[in-house]
Design a protein around this motif. Sequence first.
Motif, PDB file in Angstrom:
ATOM      1  N   LYS A 133      93.871  -2.803 -57.640  1.00 56.68           N
ATOM      2  CA  LYS A 133      94.711  -1.754 -57.544  1.00 56.68           C
ATOM      3  C   LYS A 133      94.442  -1.028 -56.221  1.00 56.68           C
ATOM      4  CE  LYS A 133      94.980   2.850 -59.511  1.00 56.68           C
ATOM      5  NZ  LYS A 133      94.483   3.840 -60.724  1.00 56.68           N
ATOM      6  N   ALA A 134      93.076  -1.529 -55.535  1.00 57.80           N
ATOM      7  CA  ALA A 134      92.970  -0.913 -54.214  1.00 57.80           C
ATOM      8  C   ALA A 134      93.843  -1.506 -53.198  1.00 57.80           C
ATOM      9  CB  ALA A 134      91.313  -1.191 -54.024  1.00 57.80           C
ATOM     10  N   SER A 135      94.369  -2.738 -53.510  1.00 53.03           N
ATOM     11  CA  SER A 135      95.163  -3.739 -52.475  1.00 53.03           C
ATOM     12  C   SER A 135      96.282  -2.523 -52.025  1.00 53.03           C
ATOM     13  CB  SER A 135      95.624  -4.727 -53.054  1.00 53.03           C
ATOM     14  OG  SER A 135      96.615  -4.694 -53.997  1.00 53.03           O
ATOM     15  N   GLY A 136      96.804  -1.833 -52.833  1.00 57.54           N
ATOM     16  CA  GLY A 136      97.966  -0.927 -52.555  1.00 57.54           C
ATOM     17  C   GLY A 136      99.338  -1.876 -52.595  1.00 57.54           C
ATOM     18  N   SER A 137      99.155  -3.051 -53.021  1.00 56.82           N
ATOM     19  CA  SER A 137     100.219  -4.082 -53.292  1.00 56.82           C
ATOM     20  C   SER A 137     100.930  -3.952 -54.505  1.00 56.82           C
ATOM     21  CB  SER A 137      99.821  -5.624 -53.033  1.00 56.82           C
ATOM     22  OG  SER A 137     100.878  -6.401 -53.264  1.00 56.82           O
ATOM     23  N   LYS A 138     102.161  -4.578 -54.517  1.00 60.54           N
ATOM     24  CA  LYS A 138     102.936  -4.295 -55.814  1.00 60.54           C
ATOM     25  C   LYS A 138     102.556  -5.571 -56.808  1.00 60.54           C
ATOM     26  CE  LYS A 138     106.902  -1.900 -54.435  1.00 60.54           C
ATOM     27  NZ  LYS A 138     108.465  -1.951 -54.437  1.00 60.54           N
ATOM     28  N   ALA A 139     102.528  -5.410 -57.855  1.00 63.23           N
ATOM     29  CA  ALA A 139     102.255  -6.487 -59.011  1.00 63.23           C
ATOM     30  C   ALA A 139     102.477  -5.894 -60.516  1.00 63.23           C
ATOM     31  CB  ALA A 139     100.703  -6.979 -58.847  1.00 63.23           C
ATOM     32  N   ASP A 140     102.397  -6.992 -61.395  1.00 63.12           N
ATOM     33  CA  ASP A 140     102.639  -6.375 -62.834  1.00 63.12           C
ATOM     34  C   ASP A 140     101.335  -5.978 -63.263  1.00 63.12           C
ATOM     35  OD1 ASP A 140     105.062  -7.410 -63.231  1.00 63.12           O
ATOM     36  OD2 ASP A 140     104.371  -9.334 -63.017  1.00 63.12           O
ATOM     37  N   MET A 141     100.024  -6.368 -62.866  1.00 64.08           N
ATOM     38  CA  MET A 141      98.950  -5.905 -63.384  1.00 64.08           C
ATOM     39  C   MET A 141      97.837  -5.459 -62.295  1.00 64.08           C
ATOM     40  SD  MET A 141      97.677  -8.669 -66.300  1.00 64.08           S
ATOM     41  CE  MET A 141      96.042  -8.040 -66.298  1.00 64.08           C
ATOM     42  N   PHE A 142      97.296  -4.454 -62.313  1.00 63.62           N
ATOM     43  CA  PHE A 142      96.232  -3.861 -61.073  1.00 63.62           C
ATOM     44  C   PHE A 142      94.801  -3.808 -61.911  1.00 63.62           C
ATOM     45  CE2 PHE A 142     100.421  -2.046 -60.251  1.00 63.62           C
ATOM     46  CZ  PHE A 142     100.346  -2.822 -58.771  1.00 63.62           C
ATOM     47  N   LEU A 143      93.759  -4.547 -60.922  1.00 64.82           N
ATOM     48  CA  LEU A 143      92.643  -4.701 -61.674  1.00 64.82           C
ATOM     49  C   LEU A 143      91.769  -3.720 -60.973  1.00 64.82           C
ATOM     50  CD1 LEU A 143      92.456  -8.316 -61.686  1.00 64.82           C
ATOM     51  CD2 LEU A 143      93.050  -6.997 -63.537  1.00 64.82           C
ATOM     52  N   GLU A 144      90.598  -3.150 -61.590  1.00 66.90           N
ATOM     53  CA  GLU A 144      89.564  -2.344 -61.160  1.00 66.90           C
ATOM     54  C   GLU A 144      88.273  -3.213 -61.268  1.00 66.90           C
ATOM     55  OE1 GLU A 144      90.199   1.805 -60.992  1.00 66.90           O
ATOM     56  OE2 GLU A 144      91.545   1.392 -62.754  1.00 66.90           O
ATOM     57  N   GLY A 163      85.841  -5.208 -47.582  1.00 66.83           N
ATOM     58  CA  GLY A 163      85.222  -5.461 -46.188  1.00 66.83           C
ATOM     59  C   GLY A 163      86.134  -6.336 -45.279  1.00 66.83           C
ATOM     60  N   HIS A 164      86.618  -7.435 -45.761  1.00 67.92           N
ATOM     61  CA  HIS A 164      87.540  -8.235 -45.059  1.00 67.92           C
ATOM     62  C   HIS A 164      88.792  -7.471 -45.136  1.00 67.92           C
ATOM     63  CE1 HIS A 164      90.304 -11.327 -43.823  1.00 67.92           C
ATOM     64  NE2 HIS A 164      90.846 -11.537 -45.095  1.00 67.92           N
ATOM     65  N   THR A 165      89.197  -6.937 -46.247  1.00 67.41           N
ATOM     66  CA  THR A 165      90.426  -5.953 -46.523  1.00 67.41           C
ATOM     67  C   THR A 165      89.673  -5.006 -47.511  1.00 67.41           C
ATOM     68  OG1 THR A 165      91.587  -6.696 -48.402  1.00 67.41           O
ATOM     69  CG2 THR A 165      92.153  -7.767 -46.303  1.00 67.41           C
ATOM     70  N   ALA A 166      90.520  -3.624 -47.392  1.00 67.53           N
ATOM     71  CA  ALA A 166      90.107  -2.739 -48.454  1.00 67.53           C
ATOM     72  C   ALA A 166      90.075  -3.188 -49.890  1.00 67.53           C
ATOM     73  CB  ALA A 166      90.720  -1.548 -47.927  1.00 67.53           C
ATOM     74  N   GLY A 167      91.172  -3.949 -50.124  1.00 63.88           N
ATOM     75  CA  GLY A 167      91.309  -4.524 -51.721  1.00 63.88           C
ATOM     76  C   GLY A 167      90.852  -5.674 -52.380  1.00 63.88           C
ATOM     77  N   CYS A 168      89.833  -6.326 -51.263  1.00 64.25           N
ATOM     78  CA  CYS A 168      89.402  -7.514 -51.698  1.00 64.25           C
ATOM     79  C   CYS A 168      88.543  -7.486 -53.256  1.00 64.25           C
ATOM     80  CB  CYS A 168      88.603  -8.233 -50.571  1.00 64.25           C
ATOM     81  SG  CYS A 168      89.452  -8.527 -49.285  1.00 64.25           S
TER      82      CYS A 168
END
Length: 293
Positions: A133-144, A163-168
Motif C-alpha cells: 500500500k505504501a508504494s502508491g502504485s495501482k494493483a488488485d491487492m495492497f499489502l501492509e 529505504g531503497h524506495t518508500a514502499g519496499c
Amino acid sequence: MVTHFSRFQHLLLQPRLLSSHQSRALQHPLIRTLTVIRSVMGSSSSSSKLLFRQLFEKESSTFTYLLADVSHPDKPALLIDPVDKTVDRDLKLINELGLKLVYAMNTHVHADHVTGTGLLKTKVPGVKSVISKASGSKADMFLEPGDRVSIGDIYLEVRATPGHTAGCVTYVTGEEADQPQQRMAFTGDAVLIRGCGRTDFQGGSSDQLYESVHSQIFTLPKDTLIYPAHDYKGYEVSTVGEEMQHNPRLTKDKETFKSIMSNLNLAYPKMIDVAVPANMVCGLQDLPPQANL
C-alpha cells in the motif's frame, strides 16, 4: 522435490560466488530458465509441498521467483518481481509444471525495468497483482506489514523494509514446522548479496534503509536464505548470517553506512523515466484510467 540437471546441478546447490566459467555455464538458456537454485530442505511434509524456481532477466539483471504449493490439488503459484520481457518464458514454465498462477507480486516500484504483472493479468484471467500500500502504485491487492499472502498451505509474511524506495517490502516464508525449511526472504533491493539498493531517488533514505534491514531482515534466523531482486556479480543466494558478517555496507555502523550511500555517485538509471510511470500503473501505462488493474 529435486530436479536434476546433470553436470550443471552442482552449481545450483550452495550459496556462493560463481567463477566466470560457472557464470557462463548458468547463462545456458535451459539453466537460466529452469534453474532450481536449491531444493528447500526440511521435514518431508514441508519440503515436498514447495516448488521453487529462481529465474533471471539479463538486461536488468533481475531475478523473478516462482513459488507453488504442489501438494494442493490446484497447485497454486505466485511470481515475485516478474519482468515484462520474460512474461512468456515464465508462463511457459508455469504451464509445463501444471501450476495455476494466482498472484503476480512486486517487492517495490522498480526503476530499472517494467514489471510483468500487468501483462500477466492480460494473459491469465484471474491473476491478481500485488504490491505494498505504501508504494502508491495501482494493483488488485495492497499489502501492509504483517499481512500474509497464501498459496495453498504455504504463506509469505509481509515485512516493511523501506529505504531503497518508500514502499519496499520483504516477503518471508513462515516459521512454523509445516512451512518450508530453511526459511526464505525475498528482499527486493533492500538487501542485495554483498550490497544494497541505492537510496537517492523514489523517496529513498539511507537512514531508513539501515533501520529496515537491521530490524526486519537481520533479526531473522541466521540460516534464512536471502533472495534479492537483482545481482550484478554472479551471486545467486546468500543467508542472513552471511550478510551480517560480510556485507561491505550493512555491516558498518549507521553513520558510516549513510556516508557510503551518499558518496556512491551513481548514474541516473537509464530506464527510470519509462519504468517508474509504467510500474505505478501495474506495467500497463497505456490503459485508460478506469481500467481494472
